[in-house]
Design an enzyme around this catalytic site. Structure first.
Site, short mmCIF file in Angstrom:
data_model
loop_
_atom_site.label_atom_id
_atom_site.label_comp_id
_atom_site.label_asym_id
_atom_site.label_seq_id
_atom_site.Cartn_x
_atom_site.Cartn_y
_atom_site.Cartn_z
N GLY A 157 0.87 -1.18 0.00
CA GLY A 157 0.00 0.00 0.00
C GLY A 157 0.89 1.22 0.00
CG PHE A 182 -7.82 -1.65 0.13
CD1 PHE A 182 -6.57 -2.24 0.35
CD2 PHE A 182 -8.77 -1.72 1.13
CE1 PHE A 182 -6.30 -2.88 1.55
CE2 PHE A 182 -8.51 -2.36 2.33
CZ PHE A 182 -7.27 -2.94 2.54
CB ILE A 183 -9.88 -1.53 -6.84
CG1 ILE A 183 -8.47 -2.11 -6.84
CG2 ILE A 183 -10.16 -0.69 -8.08
CD1 ILE A 183 -7.35 -1.07 -6.66
N GLY A 266 -2.93 15.57 -7.45
CA GLY A 266 -4.27 16.13 -7.61
C GLY A 266 -5.27 15.38 -6.73
NE ARG A 293 -30.78 17.86 24.17
CZ ARG A 293 -31.58 16.82 24.39
NH1 ARG A 293 -32.57 16.59 23.57
NH2 ARG A 293 -31.37 16.02 25.41
CD GLU A 389 -7.17 9.61 -3.96
OE1 GLU A 389 -6.49 10.57 -4.36
OE2 GLU A 389 -8.30 9.36 -4.40
NE ARG A 401 11.07 11.47 -0.38
CZ ARG A 401 10.28 10.61 -1.01
NH1 ARG A 401 9.76 10.91 -2.18
NH2 ARG A 401 10.01 9.45 -0.47
#
Lengths: 407, 255
Positions: A157, A182-183, A266, A293, A389, A401
C-alpha cells in the site's frame, strides 16, 4: 421502510434550516472570484438536491448511485481537468477543489468517487497519446464509461513501488497477472488504469496500462464491508493472464510510477476537499443543533465551553481550506513545492477535519450516535481520508523529504 | 407558432432557505451578507422560455433584471440556463428595497417598447414581498392579455393555451400574442446551470441601463411603516365542556 423514513426526516430538517452563512468566518466563498462562486453554487445546488436527501439511504443499502453519478456528468463533473477537445472543462485544480468540497456537503462517498473518476480521466488526458485520449477521455468525460485507479495490492500500500502485479510482453500484447486491492468502484466500473511491473524492481520497473474491465481474465473478490464509503463498492481485482494490447500502454515503459504519483498529487487535493465539505456540513448542522437543544434551562450554545469548542472547529475548518486551496494553486502553477504542499494539505485537512466531525458528533450528544442523523456518516466517511491516496504517515514522509532537500 | 422573441424577468431575492431576521429599525429585513439567489418562480419562467426555444417556438430569449449591481449574478444564472442575452436595469445598492411592483412594471413596459418581444414571462410573485402584482400591472400598462399563475403553457395557432392555478382549481384560457404570462411552481422543473453553460454564459452580453435613461420614475408610492416578526405561538387552553369553550371564544373576541 420505517428505517428509510426516519432517515429522510432529519435530513429534510437540516435542509430547511440551512442558514445564510454568507459573510461568516466559515463561508467557503471567502477568497473566491465571481466565477468560482458560480461553480460552487452549481455544485452545491446539485449536492443539496441530488445527493443530500439520499446519502443516508445509500449508506444503509450500500447502493452505488450510478444514475446520479452519471447525471453529474451532464453538469460537467466528468472531466473537470480534461481538455475541451475531449469533453472536459480544463478547469484549474483550485476550481476543482471548490467544486468537490461543495459536492461533499451532499455526500462524501459519491463526491469521492467522482474525484477518482476525474483523476483517472486527467491521467489519460495528460499522459496519453492522441489516440488514447480520443478513445477514452471523451467517454469518461460524459461518464458513458466509469473508471477506477489500481495501484494498491494486497501486499503493498504505502510501499507502492513494491507492487508485484506483472505484465509480460511478447511484443504484440501484454499479459497481466496479479491482484489489486481496495479498488474503489471495482466490479462496476468500465475502465481501469493499472500500475504494474514490466521491468526490474523498484519504481523504475513500473508501467501503467489502460485496461477495459470487459477483458477476459479479470475477476473480483467479494465486495468489502467497510465502516464508511459504503455506497462505493471496494473489491480486490484479480488479473489471470489478461491480454492487453500494446497500444494501451499509458506513457512510456518505466514511467508508470511517476504517472501514478502525478495523479495522486491532484488526488490528495481532491480528498482533502472532500474532508472540507464533510466538516463544513457537520459544523453547519451542529451550529443549529446547539442553538436548538436545551439543557439546564438554556440552549447548549449559551455555554462558553460550547462556544469556544465551536470557535476552535470553525478556525480549523477555515485554516484547512486555506492550505488546500493554496496547494491547488501551487499545483496549477507547477511550483517546485507543489508535491509537498499537496501532501501537507491532505495531512492537515484530513486529520484536523476528522476531529471537527468528531467534535460535531460529540456536541450532538446521544443523537450523534444515531444513524438517523447525518453527522455520524460524515464522521465515518471522512475517517478513510486519513488513509487512502497516501496515508497521513506517507504525507509526513513527503513533507520531511522536502524540508531535508532544502538543507 | 415559431420564431417568437421572449423577454423574461428575473429578480435577485434572499435565498428561500435563509433564516430571515428583521432589521433593528423595523423597516425591513437584514440583507447584508445574506445569501441571495434567483426568485424560484423566475427559475420556472426562464425554464419555460428555454423549453420553448428547444421546441423552436421561441428564437430569442432576453432576460432582464432590475436591481443593485449584484443582480448581474442572477442574470448570469439565467444566461447559464439558456437565455441569449441580458439587460440589467441598475439601481444603486441599498436602494433596491424601494423598487416596488409599479416601478418595475413601468421599467418592463419601457423595455418592451425597446425590444418589442412577442411574449413576456415573469415569475408569479417574488418570495420577498409576495406581491404578485408586476405581471398584472405590466399587462395593464401595455394593454396586453395576461395569463397569470400558469402551470401549463402550450403554443397553438397564433395563440397560447394556458392552464391557470386558481382558488377553485384549474382554469384554461386562450391568450393571443403579444401577451404577459406569470409562471407558477408546477409549470416545469427548472434545469441545473451546468458548468459548461456557466462558462459559455460568460461570453453572452449583458446591457446596462438605469431607470432614468428609460424615462421611468421609480419613486415608491407605498411607504413601509413597520416590519415585525410574526407573533410567537402561544400555548393553547384545555376546557372541560362546550359551554366553557363558547365563553372563552366570546371572551377572546372570536365570536
Amino acid at each position: 421502510m420505517f428505517c428509510v423514513r426516519r432517515c429522510i426526516r432529519p435530513t429534510l430538517q437540516q435542509l430547511a434550516k440551512a442558514r445564510g452563512i454568507s459573510s461568516s468566518c466559515i463561508d467557503p466563498n471567502i477568497g473566491l472570484t465571481t466565477d468560482q462562486i458560480e461553480y460552487r453554487d452549481a455544485a452545491l445546488n446539485f449536492a443539496k438536491t441530488e445527493l443530500a436527501p439520499y446519502m443516508q439511504i445509500w449508506d444503509l443499502s450500500e447502493e452505488f448511485p450510478i444514475e446520479t453519478i452519471k447525471k453529474s456528468a451532464e453538469l460537467g463533473f466528468g472531466g473537470l481537468f480534461v481538455s475541451p477537445d475531449y469533453g472536459g472543462l480544463s478547469l484549474p485544480r483550485h476550481d476543482g477543489s471548490v467544486i468537490f468540497e461543495a459536492l461533499s456537503q451532499g455526500c462524501v462517498t459519491t463526491a469521492s468517487y467522482i474525484t477518482i473518476h476525474n483523476m483517472v480521466n486527467a491521467m489519460i488526458d495528460t499522459f496519453g497519446t492522441e489516440d488514447q485520449r480520443a478513445k477514452y477521455c471523451s467517454e469518461l468525460s460524459t461518464m458513458e464509461k466509469l473508471a477506477s485507479y489500481c495501484l494498491t495490492e494486497p501486499g503493498s500500500g504505502s510501499d507502492a513501488a513494491a507492487l508485484v502485479t506483472r505484465a509480460t510482453t511478447d511484443g504484440s500484447k501484454y499479459i497481466v497477472n496479479g491482484s489489486k486491492a481496495f479498488i474503489s468502484g471495482a466490479g462496476v466500473t468500465d475502465l481501469l488504469v493499472v500500475m504494474l511491473r514490466t521491468g526490474g524492481k523498484g519504481p523504475k520497473g513500473v508501467s501503467a496500462l489502460i485496461i477495459d474491465t470487459a477483458t477476459p481474465g479479470i475477476s473480483y473478490g467479494q465486495k468489502e464491508k467497510k465502516i464508511g464509503w459504503n455506497n462505493q463498492p471496494t473489491c480486490v481485482v484479480n488479473f489471470d493472464d489478461v491480454e492487453v494490447p500494446c497500444e494501451n500502454l499509458l506513457g512510456a515503459e518505466g514511467q508508470g510510477f511517476n504517472l501514478a504519483m502525478h495523479g495522486l498529487n491532484g488526488g490528495r487535493i481532491n480528498i482533502a476537499s472532500c474532508s472540507l465539505g464533510a466538516a463544513q456540513q457537520c459544523l453547519e448542522d451542529v451550529l443549529h443543533y446547539t442553538n436548538d437543544r436545551k439543557a439546564f434551562n438554556q440552549p447548549l450554545n449559551a455555554n462558553q465551553h460550547v462556544q469556544f469548542k465551536l470557535a476552535e472547529m470553525a478556525t480549523e475548518l477555515t485554516t484547512a481550506r486555506l492550505i488546500v486551496r493554496q496547494a491547488a494553486k501551487s499545483l496549477d502553477s507547477k511550483e517546485p513545492n507543489a508535491v509537498a504542499l499537496c501532501a501537507m494539505c491532505k495531512l492537515y485537512a484530513t486529520e484536523r477535519l476528522f476531529k471537527v466531525c468528531d467534535d460535531a458528533l460529540q456536541l450532538h450528544g446521544g443523537y450523534g450516535y444515531l444513524k438517523s442523523y447525518p453527522v455520524q456518516q460524515f464522521w465515518r466517511d471522512s475517517r478513510v481520508h486519513r488513509i487512502l491516496e497516501g496515508t497521513s504517515e506517507v504525507m509526513h514522509m513527503l513533507v520531511a523529504r522536502d524540508l531535508l532537500k532544502h538543507l | 407558432m415559431s420564431g417568437l422573441r421572449v423577454l423574461v424577468g428575473v429578480k435577485r431575492v434572499i435565498d428561500y432557505a435563509v433564516k430571515i431576521r428583521v432589521r433593528p429599525d423595523s423597516l425591513g429585513v437584514v440583507t447584508d451578507g445574506v445569501k441571495h439567489s434567483m426568485n424560484p418562480f423566475d427559475e420556472n419562467a426562464i425554464e419555460e422560455a428555454v423549453r420553448m426555444k428547444q421546441k423552436k417556438i421561441v428564437k430569442e430569449i432576453i432576460v432582464a433584471s432590475c436591481g443593485p449591481p449584484q443582480a448581474q449574478e442572477t442574470i448570469r444564472t439565467a444566461l447559464a440556463m439558456g437565455a441569449d442575452r441580458g439587460i440589467h436595469v441598475e439601481v444603486p445598492a441599498g436602494t433596491d428595497a424601494n423598487l416596488q411592483p409599479l416601478g418595475v412594471a413601468k421599467i418592463f413596459a419601457a423595455l418592451v417598447e425597446q425590444e418589442k418581444p412577442d411574449l413576456v414571462i415573469l415569475g408569479k410573485q417574488a418570495i420577498d414581498d409576495d406581491a404578485n402584482q408586476t405581471t398584472q400591472l405590466l399587462a395593464g400598462i401595455l394593454d396586453w392579455p395576461q395569463g397569470t399563475m400558469a402551470s401549463v403553457v402550450s403554443a397553438g395557432d397564433g395563440a397560447l393555451t394556458i392552464t391557470r392555478e386558481i382558488d377553485g382549481g384549474l382554469e384554461d384560457i386562450s391568450v393571443s400574442l403579444p401577451a404577459v404570462i406569470s409562471a407558477d411552481l408546477r409549470l416545469n422543473e427548472p434545469r441545473y446551470a451546468t458548468l459548461p453553460n456557466i462558462m459559455k454564459a460568460k461570453k453572452k452580453k449583458i446591457a446596462k441601463m438605469d431607470p432614468a435613461s428609460l424615462g421611468v420614475d421609480i419613486t415608491p408610492r407605498l411607504k413601509i411603516l413597520n416590519v415585525v416578526d410574526p407573533p410567537v405561538r402561544q400555548a393553547g387552553d384545555k376546557v372541560p365542556d362546550v359551554s366553557t369553550l363558547m365563553e372563552k371564544l366570546k371572551e377572546k373576541g372570536h365570536l
